[in-house]
Design an enzyme around this catalytic site. Structure first.
Site, short mmCIF file in Angstrom:
data_model
loop_
_atom_site.label_atom_id
_atom_site.label_comp_id
_atom_site.label_asym_id
_atom_site.label_seq_id
_atom_site.Cartn_x
_atom_site.Cartn_y
_atom_site.Cartn_z
N PRO A 2 5.91 -2.20 3.84
CA PRO A 2 5.25 -2.87 2.71
C PRO A 2 4.73 -1.85 1.70
O PRO A 2 4.13 -0.84 2.07
CB PRO A 2 4.10 -3.63 3.39
CG PRO A 2 4.53 -3.82 4.80
CD PRO A 2 5.32 -2.59 5.13
N GLU A 3 4.98 -2.11 0.43
CA GLU A 3 4.50 -1.24 -0.63
C GLU A 3 3.35 -1.94 -1.34
O GLU A 3 2.89 -3.00 -0.90
CB GLU A 3 5.65 -0.90 -1.58
CG GLU A 3 6.81 -0.21 -0.86
CD GLU A 3 7.99 0.14 -1.76
OE1 GLU A 3 7.76 0.35 -2.98
OE2 GLU A 3 9.13 0.19 -1.27
N HIS A 93 4.37 -9.33 20.65
CA HIS A 93 4.06 -8.20 19.77
C HIS A 93 2.78 -8.40 18.98
O HIS A 93 2.54 -7.70 17.99
CB HIS A 93 5.22 -7.90 18.80
CG HIS A 93 6.52 -7.65 19.47
ND1 HIS A 93 6.72 -6.60 20.35
CD2 HIS A 93 7.71 -8.32 19.41
CE1 HIS A 93 7.96 -6.63 20.78
NE2 HIS A 93 8.59 -7.66 20.24
N ARG A 156 4.57 21.57 -11.01
CA ARG A 156 5.44 22.55 -11.67
C ARG A 156 6.88 22.50 -11.17
O ARG A 156 7.74 23.20 -11.69
CB ARG A 156 4.86 23.95 -11.49
CG ARG A 156 3.49 24.12 -12.14
CD ARG A 156 3.00 25.55 -12.05
NE ARG A 156 1.70 25.71 -12.69
CZ ARG A 156 1.05 26.87 -12.79
NH1 ARG A 156 1.61 27.97 -12.28
NH2 ARG A 156 -0.11 26.94 -13.39
#
Length: 278
Positions: A2-3, A93, A156
């Protein structure tokens, strides 16, 4: 994994579902998910009789406030929360259950077992490794073009794909949305940070905000097993332009979408709309 949009969608669902509920007791069947405190029994004891008063988010972390504590939860690959009646059968689960005094239960299910929970004093969560070094929140008003330009100026070297995946650069982006953001901004994923022009940085900032905002409005992307706190999938996967569309025509120019590897991740882009920079 998940983002930001998926975690924000979960946050909004949990905020509506559990704020105001009082924890009667906690069941933990997989102790390694609990990282702090070290003693799982102490984790359970500290939460007992506390009322949940807020659900916030920082990057990909859920922040559940209860009394003097903040529960910092990272879903990792496939962690998910759901609110159930105590009479409903517990699914396989399911590793942590917060039993509420009203007869409901917040259950945490994690097939991959990579998720984590840290219970910390309310204001100490910002010092947690991973949270402490997070970059700016892309959907906050402070994330302006100038703010992104300052972030870019600190680096950089490195490719833009790797940079956007770096949570210390911008918080919350993952592989799906990085590909989408780069497509929308017209930037090749292997462009180095020193090659970015001011115009590209401007387009990149706007693309980050637009793509994430659209996904939040659509409830995130249900690519694999993601669902929100109500057990519902998102709709953003139907709007993805390049991610998962290798060998298909670009929605803008018709060129075949390419999939390669950048920064160790599968990467989708259009070679015409996102040309390499010399």
């Amino acid at each position: 994994m998940p983002e930001l949009p998926e975690v924000e969608t979960v946050r909004r669902g949990l905020e509506a579902l559990i704020v105001g509920k009082t924890i009667e007791r906690v069941t933990v069947t997989l102790g390694r998910i609990i990282r702090k405190p070290d003693d799982v029994e102490q984790f359970k004891l500290l939460l007992q009789d506390l009322t949940i008063d807020e659900v916030k988010r920082r990057g990909k972390y859920l922040l559940i406030g209860a009394g003097p504590y903040t529960l910092v939860s990272h879903l990792r690959m496939e962690g998910r929360y759901g609110l159930y009646s105590a009479e409903e059968a517990v699914e396989k689960h399911t590793h942590v259950i917060f039993h509420f005094t009203d007869g409901t239960e917040l259950r945490y299910k994690d097939v991959r077992q990579f998720g984590t929970m840290d219970l910390l004093p309310r204001d100490d969560f910002t010092e947690l490794p991973g949270v402490a070094t997070l970059g700016p929140e892309p959907l906050h008003a402070e994330f302006t073009v100038d703010a992104l330009r300052r972030q870019v100026a600190k680096r950089r070297s490195g490719k833009i794909k790797a940079l956007l995946l770096d949570q210390t650069f911008v918080a919350g982006l993952g592989n799906i949305y990085v590909d989408e953001v780069l497509f929308v901004s017209g930037i090749h994923p292997e462009t180095t940070v020193t090659q970015l022009t001011d115009l590209q940085v401007t387009r990149l900032q706007q693309a980050i905000v637009d793509v994430l905002d659209q996904s939040v409005r659509l409830g995130g992307s249900s690519i694999k097993s993601y669902v929100n706190g109500y057990g519902q999938g998102g709709m953003m996967q139907h709007q993805l332009r390049v991610y998962g569309h290798e060998n298909e025509p670009c929605p803008q120019c018709g060129t075949e979408i390419v999939k390669t590897r950048v920064a160790g991740r599968g990467t989708h882009f259009c070679p015409h709309c996102q040309p390499e920079q010399g």
